[in-house]
Design a protein around this motif. Structure first.
Motif, PDB file in Angstrom:
ATOM      1  N   ILE A 290       0.761  -1.121   0.024  1.00 26.96           N
ATOM      2  CA  ILE A 290      -0.037  -0.057  -0.021  1.00 26.96           C
ATOM      3  C   ILE A 290       1.008   1.254   0.025  1.00 26.96           C
ATOM      4  CG2 ILE A 290      -1.828   1.148   1.156  1.00 26.96           C
ATOM      5  CD1 ILE A 290      -2.933  -1.320   2.382  1.00 26.96           C
ATOM      6  N   PHE A 291       1.842   1.262   0.736  1.00 24.09           N
ATOM      7  CA  PHE A 291       2.746   2.452   0.980  1.00 24.09           C
ATOM      8  C   PHE A 291       3.624   2.437  -0.015  1.00 24.09           C
ATOM      9  CE2 PHE A 291       6.876   4.259   2.913  1.00 24.09           C
ATOM     10  CZ  PHE A 291       6.161   5.542   2.907  1.00 24.09           C
ATOM     11  N   GLU A 292       3.993   1.614  -0.809  1.00 24.52           N
ATOM     12  CA  GLU A 292       4.879   1.749  -1.946  1.00 24.52           C
ATOM     13  C   GLU A 292       4.127   2.380  -3.101  1.00 24.52           C
ATOM     14  OE1 GLU A 292       6.471  -1.282  -5.442  1.00 24.52           O
ATOM     15  OE2 GLU A 292       6.688  -1.987  -3.488  1.00 24.52           O
ATOM     16  N   ASP A 293       2.918   1.712  -3.378  1.00 28.31           N
ATOM     17  CA  ASP A 293       1.960   2.303  -4.499  1.00 28.31           C
ATOM     18  C   ASP A 293       1.491   3.587  -4.262  1.00 28.31           C
ATOM     19  OD1 ASP A 293       2.253   0.128  -5.896  1.00 28.31           O
ATOM     20  OD2 ASP A 293       0.206  -1.086  -5.347  1.00 28.31           O
ATOM     21  N   TYR A 294       1.235   4.131  -2.968  1.00 25.81           N
ATOM     22  CA  TYR A 294       0.929   5.291  -2.640  1.00 25.81           C
ATOM     23  C   TYR A 294       1.843   6.500  -3.068  1.00 25.81           C
ATOM     24  CZ  TYR A 294      -1.250   9.229   0.101  1.00 25.81           C
ATOM     25  OH  TYR A 294      -1.621  10.526   0.396  1.00 25.81           O
ATOM     26  N   VAL A 295       3.104   6.060  -2.496  1.00 33.82           N
ATOM     27  CA  VAL A 295       4.298   6.832  -2.674  1.00 33.82           C
ATOM     28  C   VAL A 295       4.621   7.154  -4.340  1.00 33.82           C
ATOM     29  CG1 VAL A 295       6.717   7.030  -2.525  1.00 33.82           C
ATOM     30  CG2 VAL A 295       5.327   6.366  -0.417  1.00 33.82           C
ATOM     31  N   ALA A 296       4.325   6.161  -5.143  1.00 37.34           N
ATOM     32  CA  ALA A 296       4.610   6.289  -6.514  1.00 37.34           C
ATOM     33  C   ALA A 296       3.615   7.105  -6.978  1.00 37.34           C
ATOM     34  CB  ALA A 296       4.702   4.864  -7.081  1.00 37.34           C
ATOM     35  N   ALA A 297       2.158   7.083  -6.766  1.00 40.80           N
ATOM     36  CA  ALA A 297       1.261   7.629  -7.348  1.00 40.80           C
ATOM     37  C   ALA A 297       1.289   9.263  -6.829  1.00 40.80           C
ATOM     38  CB  ALA A 297      -0.088   7.176  -6.835  1.00 40.80           C
ATOM     39  N   MET A 298       1.906   9.554  -5.536  1.00 40.37           N
ATOM     40  CA  MET A 298       2.134  11.056  -5.174  1.00 40.37           C
ATOM     41  C   MET A 298       3.140  11.610  -5.763  1.00 40.37           C
ATOM     42  SD  MET A 298      -0.542  11.676  -3.146  1.00 40.37           S
ATOM     43  CE  MET A 298      -1.406  10.624  -4.200  1.00 40.37           C
ATOM     44  N   LEU A 299       4.237  10.487  -6.005  1.00 38.72           N
ATOM     45  CA  LEU A 299       5.573  11.159  -6.781  1.00 38.72           C
ATOM     46  C   LEU A 299       5.005  11.627  -8.241  1.00 38.72           C
ATOM     47  CD1 LEU A 299       8.330   9.029  -5.661  1.00 38.72           C
ATOM     48  CD2 LEU A 299       7.809  11.352  -4.812  1.00 38.72           C
ATOM     49  N   ARG A 300       4.264  10.879  -8.874  1.00 33.22           N
ATOM     50  CA  ARG A 300       3.762  11.221 -10.297  1.00 33.22           C
ATOM     51  C   ARG A 300       2.822  12.320 -10.166  1.00 33.22           C
ATOM     52  NH1 ARG A 300       2.690   5.639 -10.247  1.00 33.22           N
ATOM     53  NH2 ARG A 300       3.959   4.119 -11.539  1.00 33.22           N
ATOM     54  N   LYS A 301       2.026  12.472  -9.387  1.00 33.42           N
ATOM     55  CA  LYS A 301       1.299  14.011  -9.204  1.00 33.42           C
ATOM     56  C   LYS A 301       2.386  15.103  -8.961  1.00 33.42           C
ATOM     57  CE  LYS A 301      -3.170  12.192  -7.443  1.00 33.42           C
ATOM     58  NZ  LYS A 301      -4.039  12.856  -8.387  1.00 33.42           N
ATOM     59  N   ARG A 302       3.388  14.836  -8.118  1.00 34.20           N
ATOM     60  CA  ARG A 302       3.996  16.231  -7.766  1.00 34.20           C
ATOM     61  C   ARG A 302       5.110  16.276  -8.720  1.00 34.20           C
ATOM     62  NH1 ARG A 302       5.766  20.153  -6.515  1.00 34.20           N
ATOM     63  NH2 ARG A 302       7.363  21.092  -4.845  1.00 34.20           N
ATOM     64  N   LEU A 303       5.784  15.370  -9.390  1.00 31.49           N
ATOM     65  CA  LEU A 303       6.909  15.772 -10.328  1.00 31.49           C
ATOM     66  C   LEU A 303       6.240  16.135 -11.896  1.00 31.49           C
ATOM     67  CD1 LEU A 303       9.077  12.418  -9.419  1.00 31.49           C
ATOM     68  CD2 LEU A 303       9.256  14.840  -8.794  1.00 31.49           C
ATOM     69  N   GLY A 304       5.216  15.683 -12.070  1.00 28.89           N
ATOM     70  CA  GLY A 304       4.496  16.176 -13.338  1.00 28.89           C
ATOM     71  C   GLY A 304       5.003  15.341 -14.568  1.00 28.89           C
ATOM     72  N   GLN A 305       4.793  16.061 -15.499  1.00 32.67           N
ATOM     73  CA  GLN A 305       5.097  15.218 -16.863  1.00 32.67           C
ATOM     74  C   GLN A 305       6.436  15.110 -17.370  1.00 32.67           C
ATOM     75  OE1 GLN A 305       2.261  16.333 -19.947  1.00 32.67           O
ATOM     76  NE2 GLN A 305       0.687  15.733 -18.970  1.00 32.67           N
ATOM     77  N   GLU A 306       7.395  16.021 -16.924  1.00 33.36           N
ATOM     78  CA  GLU A 306       8.570  15.941 -17.439  1.00 33.36           C
ATOM     79  C   GLU A 306       9.271  14.681 -16.915  1.00 33.36           C
ATOM     80  OE1 GLU A 306      10.687  19.400 -15.626  1.00 33.36           O
ATOM     81  OE2 GLU A 306       9.162  19.687 -14.194  1.00 33.36           O
ATOM     82  N   TYR A 307       9.082  14.204 -15.913  1.00 37.14           N
ATOM     83  CA  TYR A 307       9.541  12.993 -15.060  1.00 37.14           C
ATOM     84  C   TYR A 307       8.749  11.764 -15.173  1.00 37.14           C
ATOM     85  CZ  TYR A 307      12.580  16.283 -12.566  1.00 37.14           C
ATOM     86  OH  TYR A 307      13.536  17.307 -11.890  1.00 37.14           O
ATOM     87  N   SER A 308       9.315  10.441 -15.522  1.00 38.37           N
ATOM     88  CA  SER A 308       8.682   9.494 -15.455  1.00 38.37           C
ATOM     89  C   SER A 308       8.954   8.703 -14.107  1.00 38.37           C
ATOM     90  CB  SER A 308       8.897   8.571 -16.540  1.00 38.37           C
ATOM     91  OG  SER A 308      10.243   8.117 -16.621  1.00 38.37           O
ATOM     92  N   VAL A 309       8.037   8.078 -13.544  1.00 33.03           N
ATOM     93  CA  VAL A 309       7.774   7.118 -12.495  1.00 33.03           C
ATOM     94  C   VAL A 309       7.629   5.724 -12.641  1.00 33.03           C
ATOM     95  CG1 VAL A 309       7.310   7.006 -10.186  1.00 33.03           C
ATOM     96  CG2 VAL A 309       7.677   9.187 -11.085  1.00 33.03           C
ATOM     97  N   SER A 310       8.614   4.824 -12.723  1.00 32.78           N
ATOM     98  CA  SER A 310       8.122   3.391 -12.837  1.00 32.78           C
ATOM     99  C   SER A 310       8.391   2.683 -11.440  1.00 32.78           C
ATOM    100  CB  SER A 310       8.878   2.653 -13.883  1.00 32.78           C
ATOM    101  OG  SER A 310      10.402   2.953 -13.429  1.00 32.78           O
ATOM    102  N   THR A 311       7.595   1.527 -11.325  1.00 32.48           N
ATOM    103  CA  THR A 311       7.869   0.705 -10.118  1.00 32.48           C
ATOM    104  C   THR A 311       8.233  -0.527 -10.561  1.00 32.48           C
ATOM    105  OG1 THR A 311       5.225   0.178 -10.205  1.00 32.48           O
ATOM    106  CG2 THR A 311       5.755   2.044  -8.679  1.00 32.48           C
ATOM    107  N   GLN A 312       8.830  -1.227  -9.378  1.00 29.47           N
ATOM    108  CA  GLN A 312       9.417  -2.462  -9.667  1.00 29.47           C
ATOM    109  C   GLN A 312      10.113  -2.884 -10.907  1.00 29.47           C
ATOM    110  OE1 GLN A 312       9.325  -4.954  -6.994  1.00 29.47           O
ATOM    111  NE2 GLN A 312       8.692  -3.382  -5.919  1.00 29.47           N
ATOM    112  N   GLU A 313      11.052  -1.848 -11.481  1.00 23.49           N
ATOM    113  CA  GLU A 313      11.737  -1.842 -12.672  1.00 23.49           C
ATOM    114  C   GLU A 313      12.723  -2.992 -12.780  1.00 23.49           C
ATOM    115  OE1 GLU A 313      13.107   1.874 -15.000  1.00 23.49           O
ATOM    116  OE2 GLU A 313      15.127   0.998 -14.153  1.00 23.49           O
ATOM    117  N   GLN A 314      12.687  -3.794 -13.743  1.00 26.32           N
ATOM    118  CA  GLN A 314      13.511  -5.082 -13.793  1.00 26.32           C
ATOM    119  C   GLN A 314      14.503  -4.877 -14.950  1.00 26.32           C
ATOM    120  OE1 GLN A 314      10.962  -8.590 -13.739  1.00 26.32           O
ATOM    121  NE2 GLN A 314       9.575  -7.527 -12.556  1.00 26.32           N
TER     122      GLN A 314
END
Length: 432
Positions: A290-314
């Motif tokens: 829950i915490f991981e997904d919430y943090v990732a979602a908030m970072l996407r909102k905060r950083l904007g479109q100039e940054y990309s945010v991916s989770t569990q990158e392999q």
């Protein structure tokens, strides 16, 4: 209604319902013997397995008659009717603290991947505070009510019946065998357009279960109204089979969210290994996820479109020849060729402790990420939930230009505010 509320890592013991005693920094909450025996059966069932599965039990044995809940939040109901509510360790274990913890948890759940909480509202939390199970049932009923307003779908159902009139196709073999004497009747096969389809059977079954569990007057009233809509639909006789028959097409898109709730309410998706018991209910989620997904979602909102945010990158491996031991950082932030790697840790650290409460294994892990992502990696972050003992960032320098920043993430911040000022670190740190 027999209800108890506790927080992550608190204890469960046998006693008079709701009695609490302090054990170290945790509380031991009492539940009836019947509920304790049920949990003990679940634990013994899991301990006796010779193989691993998708279930990680939310309990650990801490003595002959004592269990400790793990980092799972949600609600579990036992066959005797006891409801065990587990809240995140965010606020104090008071009535007001529990209300605040529920509010924060529901907000975070809306960003949990593969979970249906996006349509929930906090309005009822202020009007009449409810336990989590009642809140979950409220969300389910709201989704079904929206579905009914958009229209309950029917489908053609194949039938074979002996009728007084010819309808559809006459089945010659059955006609000769059954109606040799009653020649005025017709054994027919035909399709009838009716709401008796697997999606509606599952919703009716879930509504029936909610009607027996809910203690809230508004929920009971709405549930009765919705059950009247599905009165001509039989309940599901094989829940798993009906889920496999559900259709996914454009005409059925408005069924998606109600059916996701049906999976939870009918225990087809559960962290508890007794997933087939429809007389109980268990809706539990790992707090780390829950915490991981919430943090990732908030970072996407905060950083904007100039940054990309991916989770569990392999993309990276610890060993390159042969490629083994794949690395899976929680969050990778990219801007052009540059990247920043972050891991989320659901742990209440104390900046006054030795090493500031940061785990040495976490430091090794982030150092490995920094080295494997190479010169493109401009910074490393460990994100912990903000608490009274951790309110300001802590910086560690590894070697060269590689730094690691431990940041307090404010789970209580409203969505339109900044839960973590990570953008200022990305745009202003001296190691960029």
């Amino acid at each position: 209604m027999k209800q108890v509320t506790l927080r992550e890592y608190d204890y469960l013991r046998v006693g008079q319902l709701g009695e609490k005693e302090v054990r170290g920094s945790r509380l031991a909450v009492a539940i009836p013997q019947s509920a304790f025996d049920y949990l003990e059966g679940l634990l013994e069932q899991e301990e006796s397995k010779q193989y691993s599965d998708d279930h990680t039990l939310f309990l650990k044995r801490r003595g002959k008659r004592l269990f400790q809940v793990q980092s799972y939040v949600g609600v579990l109901q036992t066959p005797c009717g006891t409801q065990i509510e587990i809240l995140p360790k965010i606020s104090d274990a008071t009535k007001e603290g529990n209300i605040q913890s529920r509010k924060i948890l529901l907000r975070m759940l809306r960003y949990l991947k593969d979970a249906n909480f996006k349509q929930g509202s906090d309005a009822h939390l202020h009007k009449a505070p409810m336990h989590l199970l009642e809140l979950f049932m409220t969300y389910f009923l709201q989704e079904v009510n929206t579905l009914v307003k958009r229209g309950v779908r029917s489908d053609y159902v194949a039938k074979e019946e002996n009728q007084a009139f010819l309808k559809g196709k006459l089945l010659i073999n059955q006609q000769i065998r059954v109606n040799a004497v009653q020649q005025q009747r017709f054994f027919c096969a035909y399709d009838e357009y009716e709401p008796n389809r697997p999606e509606n059977r599952l919703i009716h079954t879930a509504l029936l279960k909610v009607s027996k569990l809910s203690q809230n007057a508004n929920n009971q009233r709405l549930c009765r109204e919705l059950m009247f809509v599905f009165a001509d639909v039989p309940v599901s006789k094989n829940i798993r089979q009906d889920f496999s028959k559900c259709k996914s097409n454009r005409a059925m898109t408005h069924y998606q969210h109600p059916l996701e709730w049906c999976r939870l309410i009918l225990n087809e998706e559960s962290t508890v290994p007794s997933a087939g018991r429809t007389q109980t209910i268990s809706i539990l989620f790992p707090m780390e996820k829950i915490f991981e997904d919430y943090v990732a979602a908030m970072l996407r909102k905060r950083l904007g479109q100039e940054y990309s945010v991916s989770t569990q990158e392999q993309r990276k491996y610890l060993c390159i020849d042969p490629k083994k031991f794949q690395l899976k950082p929680d969050i990778v932030i990219r801007k052009g060729d540059e990247c920043w790697v972050a891991d989320t840790k659901w742990k209440m650290i104390d900046e006054n402790e030795a090493k500031h409460g940061v785990s040495q294994s976490d430091m090794y892990q982030l150092y490995t990420y920094g080295k494997k992502y190479g010169d493109n990696c401009k910074g490393l972050f460990l994100l912990y939930p903000k608490n009274k003992s951790f309110v300001e960032s802590i910086r560690f320098k590894f070697d060269g230009a590689l730094w690691l920043e431990c940041l307090p993430f404010d789970c209580e911040a409203k969505l339109k505010s900044d839960p973590v000022s990570i953008k200022s670190y990305l745009e202003g740190c001296d190691y960029i």
